[in-house]
Design a protein around this motif. Sequence first.
Motif, PDB file in Angstrom:
ATOM      1  N   LEU A  94       0.826  -1.209   0.000  1.00  0.00           N
ATOM      2  CA  LEU A  94       0.000   0.000   0.000  1.00  0.00           C
ATOM      3  C   LEU A  94       0.859   1.257   0.000  1.00  0.00           C
ATOM      4  O   LEU A  94       0.530   2.239  -0.675  1.00  0.00           O
ATOM      5  CB  LEU A  94      -0.926  -0.005   1.214  1.00  0.00           C
ATOM      6  N   ARG A  95       1.956   1.234   0.765  1.00  0.00           N
ATOM      7  CA  ARG A  95       2.817   2.416   0.816  1.00  0.00           C
ATOM      8  C   ARG A  95       3.389   2.738  -0.557  1.00  0.00           C
ATOM      9  O   ARG A  95       3.406   3.902  -0.978  1.00  0.00           O
ATOM     10  CB  ARG A  95       3.953   2.192   1.823  1.00  0.00           C
ATOM     11  N   THR A  99       1.652   5.877  -2.840  1.00  0.00           N
ATOM     12  CA  THR A  99       2.578   7.003  -2.991  1.00  0.00           C
ATOM     13  C   THR A  99       2.952   7.224  -4.442  1.00  0.00           C
ATOM     14  O   THR A  99       2.895   8.359  -4.949  1.00  0.00           O
ATOM     15  CB  THR A  99       3.848   6.759  -2.158  1.00  0.00           C
ATOM     16  N   MET A 100       3.303   6.160  -5.152  1.00  0.00           N
ATOM     17  CA  MET A 100       3.731   6.303  -6.542  1.00  0.00           C
ATOM     18  C   MET A 100       2.558   6.681  -7.450  1.00  0.00           C
ATOM     19  O   MET A 100       2.740   7.416  -8.428  1.00  0.00           O
ATOM     20  CB  MET A 100       4.377   5.009  -7.031  1.00  0.00           C
ATOM     21  N   ARG A 105       0.140  10.866 -10.739  1.00  0.00           N
ATOM     22  CA  ARG A 105      -0.987  11.747 -11.040  1.00  0.00           C
ATOM     23  C   ARG A 105      -0.565  13.215 -10.989  1.00  0.00           C
ATOM     24  O   ARG A 105      -1.016  14.033 -11.801  1.00  0.00           O
ATOM     25  CB  ARG A 105      -2.110  11.504 -10.036  1.00  0.00           C
ATOM     26  N   ALA A 106       0.334  13.548 -10.064  1.00  0.00           N
ATOM     27  CA  ALA A 106       0.815  14.924  -9.972  1.00  0.00           C
ATOM     28  C   ALA A 106       1.611  15.301 -11.213  1.00  0.00           C
ATOM     29  O   ALA A 106       1.451  16.394 -11.770  1.00  0.00           O
ATOM     30  CB  ALA A 106       1.672  15.091  -8.714  1.00  0.00           C
ATOM     31  N   TRP A 181      -0.450   8.958 -16.551  1.00  0.00           N
ATOM     32  CA  TRP A 181      -1.842   8.578 -16.296  1.00  0.00           C
ATOM     33  C   TRP A 181      -1.971   7.058 -16.246  1.00  0.00           C
ATOM     34  O   TRP A 181      -2.637   6.497 -15.366  1.00  0.00           O
ATOM     35  CB  TRP A 181      -2.702   9.184 -17.397  1.00  0.00           C
ATOM     36  N   LEU A 182      -1.308   6.381 -17.191  1.00  0.00           N
ATOM     37  CA  LEU A 182      -1.336   4.919 -17.240  1.00  0.00           C
ATOM     38  C   LEU A 182      -0.678   4.312 -16.005  1.00  0.00           C
ATOM     39  O   LEU A 182      -1.198   3.355 -15.414  1.00  0.00           O
ATOM     40  CB  LEU A 182      -0.640   4.437 -18.511  1.00  0.00           C
ATOM     41  N   TYR A 183       0.479   4.859 -15.599  1.00  0.00           N
ATOM     42  CA  TYR A 183       1.147   4.347 -14.405  1.00  0.00           C
ATOM     43  C   TYR A 183       0.245   4.465 -13.181  1.00  0.00           C
ATOM     44  O   TYR A 183       0.172   3.534 -12.359  1.00  0.00           O
ATOM     45  CB  TYR A 183       2.450   5.122 -14.154  1.00  0.00           C
ATOM     46  N   ALA A 184      -0.424   5.598 -13.048  1.00  0.00           N
ATOM     47  CA  ALA A 184      -1.307   5.800 -11.895  1.00  0.00           C
ATOM     48  C   ALA A 184      -2.458   4.794 -11.894  1.00  0.00           C
ATOM     49  O   ALA A 184      -2.801   4.226 -10.844  1.00  0.00           O
ATOM     50  CB  ALA A 184      -1.843   7.231 -11.895  1.00  0.00           C
TER      51      ALA A 184
END
Length: 289
Positions: A94-95, A99-100, A105-106, A181-184
């Motif tokens: 979860l961490r 976080t990633m 997204r940022a 976006w895909l990574y998120a």
Amino acid sequence: FIQSNLRMSLDVLSQFTRLTEQTSGQDKICRLLQYTCQLVCWYLDRHGFTPEFTARLRDLQLTLSLARTCFGLGRSTEHLRNSSLSLHLSDPVLRYTITMARISRALQLLLENLYFFRTPGLYTHSSKPFPNSSSHPHPSSHCEPLKHPSHSHPKHSKNHSSHSEPSSHPQPSSVLSAKFWLYADLLNIIRYSYQLRSEINTIRDSEINTIRDSDTTSHRLSSLLSILRKVASRRPDLILQLLRNVADVWLPLSEAGVVDLSPGVTGLCGAVSSALGLAVAWRNAGKLV
């Protein structure tokens, strides 16, 4: 009876007010309308409806896209700040995923903001001519406000579906934004799948004796279905978020050129993911941490 209905109406109105007073809630509503317009336009183009009506829907789609881009201005700092809040989690899965995903997204929103300001010429970093953006209703790809379908010739508007095809030379900043976006989305799928599996294991461990005592396949299947129903009743937000990200992940794949999807498919995926995201926000369960 009248008082109970009035109280229920007031509760719904209060919940709707809490949803719309936040920028994220306004963005979710505009996103649902935006992708719905794209899906409807794709349907109308293929069933011979009047180009004038389709052009008006495309104008609305463009307006909603620009509104969503304005909603996202400066939100990259919010996601970066929220990414620091998940560093204290003891669970490493979860961490890392939370976080990633927030950092991705940022970075996505930051690139979309730069792309938005580059369109009218306020920001440039290359001497190459600015190509036409892709038409998928991703905020970074809706920065062509000078070309309104309603101002075109009817013949051009009738064949406007060709403008909805993905660009063969997408803007590099748009492609990079789609990758973040895909990574998120992928990290969120891993996160919610992991949390859903943990919930299933918790309920299954509490009913392990019942499952073992079941001597027939039908009884075991019934026990497993009972576990799934309990998970759905205890954590419906997990299921909604997982389904939302599964539907949403096809949009950055199409935006980055990894898969070739028609505007109708991307509109459907976007509308489904937007509706699920709006349902999560309506339940006040969008953030699990």
